[in-house]
Design an enzyme around this catalytic site. Structure first.
Site, mmCIF file in Angstrom:
data_model
loop_
_atom_site.group_PDB
_atom_site.id
_atom_site.type_symbol
_atom_site.label_atom_id
_atom_site.label_comp_id
_atom_site.label_asym_id
_atom_site.label_seq_id
_atom_site.Cartn_x
_atom_site.Cartn_y
_atom_site.Cartn_z
ATOM 1 N N ARG A 19 0.804 -1.221 0.000
ATOM 2 C CA ARG A 19 0.000 0.000 0.000
ATOM 3 C C ARG A 19 0.844 1.281 0.000
ATOM 4 O O ARG A 19 0.328 2.371 -0.192
ATOM 5 C CB ARG A 19 -0.964 0.007 1.202
ATOM 6 C CG ARG A 19 -2.208 -0.809 0.923
ATOM 7 C CD ARG A 19 -3.119 -0.809 2.123
ATOM 8 N NE ARG A 19 -2.657 -1.727 3.153
ATOM 9 C CZ ARG A 19 -3.107 -1.727 4.406
ATOM 10 N NH1 ARG A 19 -4.006 -0.841 4.784
ATOM 11 N NH2 ARG A 19 -2.655 -2.609 5.280
ATOM 12 N N GLY A 84 3.448 -15.517 6.991
ATOM 13 C CA GLY A 84 2.801 -15.248 8.263
ATOM 14 C C GLY A 84 3.762 -14.830 9.354
ATOM 15 O O GLY A 84 4.963 -15.139 9.304
ATOM 16 N N GLY A 109 8.862 -3.903 12.342
ATOM 17 C CA GLY A 109 9.695 -2.867 11.732
ATOM 18 C C GLY A 109 8.923 -1.676 11.203
ATOM 19 O O GLY A 109 9.524 -0.708 10.747
ATOM 20 N N ASN A 393 37.865 29.086 -7.002
ATOM 21 C CA ASN A 393 38.644 27.940 -6.524
ATOM 22 C C ASN A 393 38.809 26.850 -7.580
ATOM 23 O O ASN A 393 39.567 25.926 -7.393
ATOM 24 C CB ASN A 393 37.978 27.342 -5.276
ATOM 25 C CG ASN A 393 36.558 26.876 -5.541
ATOM 26 O OD1 ASN A 393 35.854 27.443 -6.372
ATOM 27 N ND2 ASN A 393 36.139 25.843 -4.846
ATOM 28 N N ALA A 430 39.726 47.154 -3.666
ATOM 29 C CA ALA A 430 38.433 46.765 -4.230
ATOM 30 C C ALA A 430 38.564 46.508 -5.728
ATOM 31 O O ALA A 430 39.348 47.156 -6.424
ATOM 32 C CB ALA A 430 37.409 47.867 -3.978
HETATM 33 C C1 UD1 Z 1 -0.824 -8.701 12.657
HETATM 34 C C2 UD1 Z 1 -1.461 -9.599 13.714
HETATM 35 C C3 UD1 Z 1 -2.721 -8.916 14.239
HETATM 36 C C4 UD1 Z 1 -2.363 -7.560 14.804
HETATM 37 C C5 UD1 Z 1 -1.619 -6.734 13.761
HETATM 38 C C6 UD1 Z 1 -1.116 -5.479 14.397
HETATM 39 C C7 UD1 Z 1 -0.982 -11.926 13.142
HETATM 40 C C8 UD1 Z 1 -1.486 -13.153 12.518
HETATM 41 N N1 UD1 Z 1 -1.796 -10.878 13.133
HETATM 42 O O1 UD1 Z 1 -1.746 -8.576 11.602
HETATM 43 O O2 UD1 Z 1 -3.320 -9.700 15.248
HETATM 44 O O3 UD1 Z 1 -3.526 -6.883 15.225
HETATM 45 O O4 UD1 Z 1 -0.508 -7.456 13.242
HETATM 46 O O5 UD1 Z 1 -0.595 -4.650 13.420
HETATM 47 O O6 UD1 Z 1 0.126 -11.898 13.652
HETATM 48 N N2 UD1 Z 1 5.624 -9.895 8.621
HETATM 49 C C9 UD1 Z 1 6.709 -10.663 8.319
HETATM 50 N N3 UD1 Z 1 6.533 -11.825 7.651
HETATM 51 C C10 UD1 Z 1 5.311 -12.253 7.262
HETATM 52 C C11 UD1 Z 1 4.194 -11.470 7.571
HETATM 53 C C12 UD1 Z 1 4.383 -10.292 8.264
HETATM 54 O O7 UD1 Z 1 7.840 -10.294 8.667
HETATM 55 O O8 UD1 Z 1 5.226 -13.311 6.653
HETATM 56 C C13 UD1 Z 1 5.818 -8.643 9.335
HETATM 57 C C14 UD1 Z 1 5.383 -7.437 8.513
HETATM 58 O O9 UD1 Z 1 6.479 -6.921 7.798
HETATM 59 C C15 UD1 Z 1 4.894 -6.476 9.581
HETATM 60 C C16 UD1 Z 1 4.399 -7.375 10.684
HETATM 61 O O10 UD1 Z 1 4.983 -8.638 10.462
HETATM 62 O O11 UD1 Z 1 5.936 -5.688 10.101
HETATM 63 C C17 UD1 Z 1 2.885 -7.518 10.695
HETATM 64 O O12 UD1 Z 1 2.463 -7.992 9.464
HETATM 65 P P1 UD1 Z 1 1.062 -7.593 8.886
HETATM 66 O O13 UD1 Z 1 0.849 -8.318 7.631
HETATM 67 O O14 UD1 Z 1 0.918 -6.132 8.893
HETATM 68 O O15 UD1 Z 1 0.123 -8.233 10.016
HETATM 69 P P2 UD1 Z 1 -1.411 -8.058 10.097
HETATM 70 O O16 UD1 Z 1 -2.049 -9.006 9.190
HETATM 71 O O17 UD1 Z 1 -1.754 -6.641 10.014
#
Ligand code: UD1
Ligand code: CA
Length: 490
Positions: A19, A84, A109, A393, A430
């Site tokens: 996004r 995930g 992050g 310069n 000057a």
């Molecule tokens: C996740 C949580 C949700 C919480 C929300 C808060 C889970 C299943 N859900 O949802 O309960 O309310 O965060 O913002 O944990 N990331 C990885 N690898 C992946 C997927 C994600 O490193 O495979 C990192 C993303 O870069 C990000 C963070 O994990 O920094 C969260 O990922 P995101 O996809 O935003 O999680 P949500 O689905 O929003």
């Protein structure tokens, strides 16, 4: 009391961030002078954790490059094809020493306002409660999109359900999972091994660890934070700007509480690493960036942008841009000055209007007041550089350096063709184009001598209003016949 140190913090940064609609990975977008990931790493480091690992996958090389430069001690963990947050944490653990025990924190992050203090408080509460899982939660008016915290009738956290997997009843819950947790390392490792991907998104959910811990009879505690900004993530550029403004508001507030006058915090942007002395005043439209430091009682602004610049006590800088420059105590800069890298202005010195400097050492009390380019130059203390002076310069091939001695005086509109050395206590007339050194006590006059040619206007401009004016002036009785030209060649 010594706060308990976590064994590790795992910072998740493998997600795509589509996004943002950007060729830059989301976690490398910046607010407050560093990247989103930089903010997360700083908070993680504040816990004194033994290890901090960053889980990467999307745009791996660029994210790793940033990590290595920002903090070479970071452990880089690669996430594989399994998706995930649960898998991400598993990969983070795999990159840490096997059998690591104690408390493992997980953060994101892309949540830049989370503070080290909050992580320390989470660690303390987690340790004190003896819980297997402690999760930071918040109550939001609009919890859409977040995982919801489902509690038992007795109030204990039972599980966390994702929006996409939730029933209508669960979606009505307003307590959300921030995604920031403290885990017992052994429980986390064992639980993750049992988490599947049987859910709406086909991902390995970290949140499933909560249920598994409860089923094993272990305690799960919610750590509710009132300050919702600390749990807010950046998903698009609107949120980037919103969180950037809030971070800036907090930074300005911190400086004001420490004794800095900020006239208009809304138009003042201060990076997180900037330091500002007591009783300094920051006027509207000012940006203090990077590792800039401002001394006590200095006055900065309006409309000043300083990057990695050091300003001494009681100095005044207005309507100026400076990068990697040093402004001495009591010195004045501006309006409309451009200080490029390597500019060092001494105590009580002056860089005035429409002056550009680069690699310029300007001594104590020396003045470069108007319309000058001073590049690759050393100007001694108390020297004065006249209006419109240019240090030439660059000869088209190489840059050269010039020196103007202490208490020397360069007349207006001179060109100093570098390399040239003007000794201490010397003058340059000057309008000179200086190509040779000048010794102490000398004046260099390097320009055509003035000739006044009688009758020229009458001959060459006959019939003009100028010729008529000359005629009238010549006839006027009060006018002295002799008007000798000024001559400095004596
Ligand atoms: C996740 C949580 C949700 C919480 C929300 C808060 C889970 C299943 N859900 O949802 O309960 O309310 O965060 O913002 O944990 N990331 C990885 N690898 C992946 C997927 C994600 O490193 O495979 C990192 C993303 O870069 C990000 C963070 O994990 O920094 C969260 O990922 P995101 O996809 O935003 O999680 P949500 O689905 O929003
Ligand atoms: Ca998210």
């Amino acid at each position: 009391m010594n706060a308990p140190r976590p064994a590790a913090v795992i910072v998740l940064a493998a997600g795509e961030g589509t996004r943002m609609k950007s060729s830059t990975p989301k976690v490398l977008h910046r607010i407050g002078g560093t990247t989103l990931l930089g903010h997360a790493v700083r908070a993680a480091r504040a816990t004194q954790a033994e290890h901090v690992s960053v889980v990467v996958r999307h745009e791996r090389e660029r994210v790793v490059e940033f990590c290595t430069a920002f903090d070479p001690g970071l452990v880089i963990a690669d996430q594989d094809d399994v998706k995930g947050t649960g898998r991400a944490v598993e990969c983070g653990l795999d990159a840490l020493p096997p059998g690591l025990s104690g408390t493992v924190l997980v953060s994101y992050g892309d949540v830049p306002l989370l503070t080290g203090d909050t992580l320390v408080a989470l660690t303390e509460a987690h340790t004190a409660s003896g819980s297997a899982v402690s999760v930071i939660t918040a109550h939001l008016d609009d919890p859409t999109g977040y995982g919801r915290v489902v509690r038992d009738p007795d109030g204990h956290v039972a599980r966390i359900v994702e929006q996409k997997d939730a029933t209508d009843e669960e979606r009505a819950l307003t307590e959300i999972n921030s995604g920031i947790y403290a885990f017992d390392a052994d429980l986390l490792r064992e639980a993750l091994a049992r988490v599947g991907t049987d859910n709406a998104q086909g991902e390995k959910y970290l949140t499933d660890v909560v249920q598994i811990a409860r089923a094993a009879g272990r305690a799960v505690t919610a750590h509710v934070v009132e300050d919702r900004w600390q749990t807010e993530g950046v998903n698009d550029r609107v949120q980037l700007a919103t969180l950037g403004a809030e971070l800036n508001r907090r930074v300005c507030e911190r400086h004001m509480r420490a004794g800095v006058t900020i006239v208009d915090p809304a138009t003042t942007w201060i990076d997180v690493d900037v330091s500002i002395g007591r009783d300094a005043t920051v006027l509207p439209g000012t940006q203090l960036l990077g590792a800039t430091s401002i001394g006590d009682e200095a006055v900065i602004g309006p409309e000043v942008t300083l990057t990695d610049t050091e300003v001494g006590d009681r100095a005044e800088v207005q309507r100026a841009v400076a990068n990697l420059a040093v402004v001495g105590p009591g010195a004045t800069v501006g309006p409309y000055s451009y200080l490029r890298p390597g500019t060092r202005l001494g105590a009580s010195g002056k860089i005035g209007g429409f002056v550009e400097t680069k690699n310029a050492e300007i001594g104590d009390g020396a003045k470069v007041p108007h319309l000058t380019y001073a590049g690759d130059v050393t100007i001694g203390e108390g020297a004065n550089i006249g209006a419109g002076t240019i240090f030439a310069n660059y000869d088209g091939v190489a840059k050269h350096h010039s020196t103007i001695g202490a208490h020397s005086f360069v007349g207006s509109q001179s060109v100093v063709v570098s390399p040239v050395t003007v000794a201490d206590g010397a003058y340059v007339a000057a309008g000179s184009t200086l190509t040779q050194d000048v010794e102490p006590g000398q004046i260099a006059v390097a320009r055509g001598r003035q000739r006044n040619i009688d009758g020229w206007v009458a001959r060459a401009r006959a019939g003009t209003s100028t010729a008529e004016a000359a005629e009238r002036a010549a006839a006027a009785p009060t006018r002295s016949d002799e008007t000798p030209a000024k001559d400095t060649d004596r």
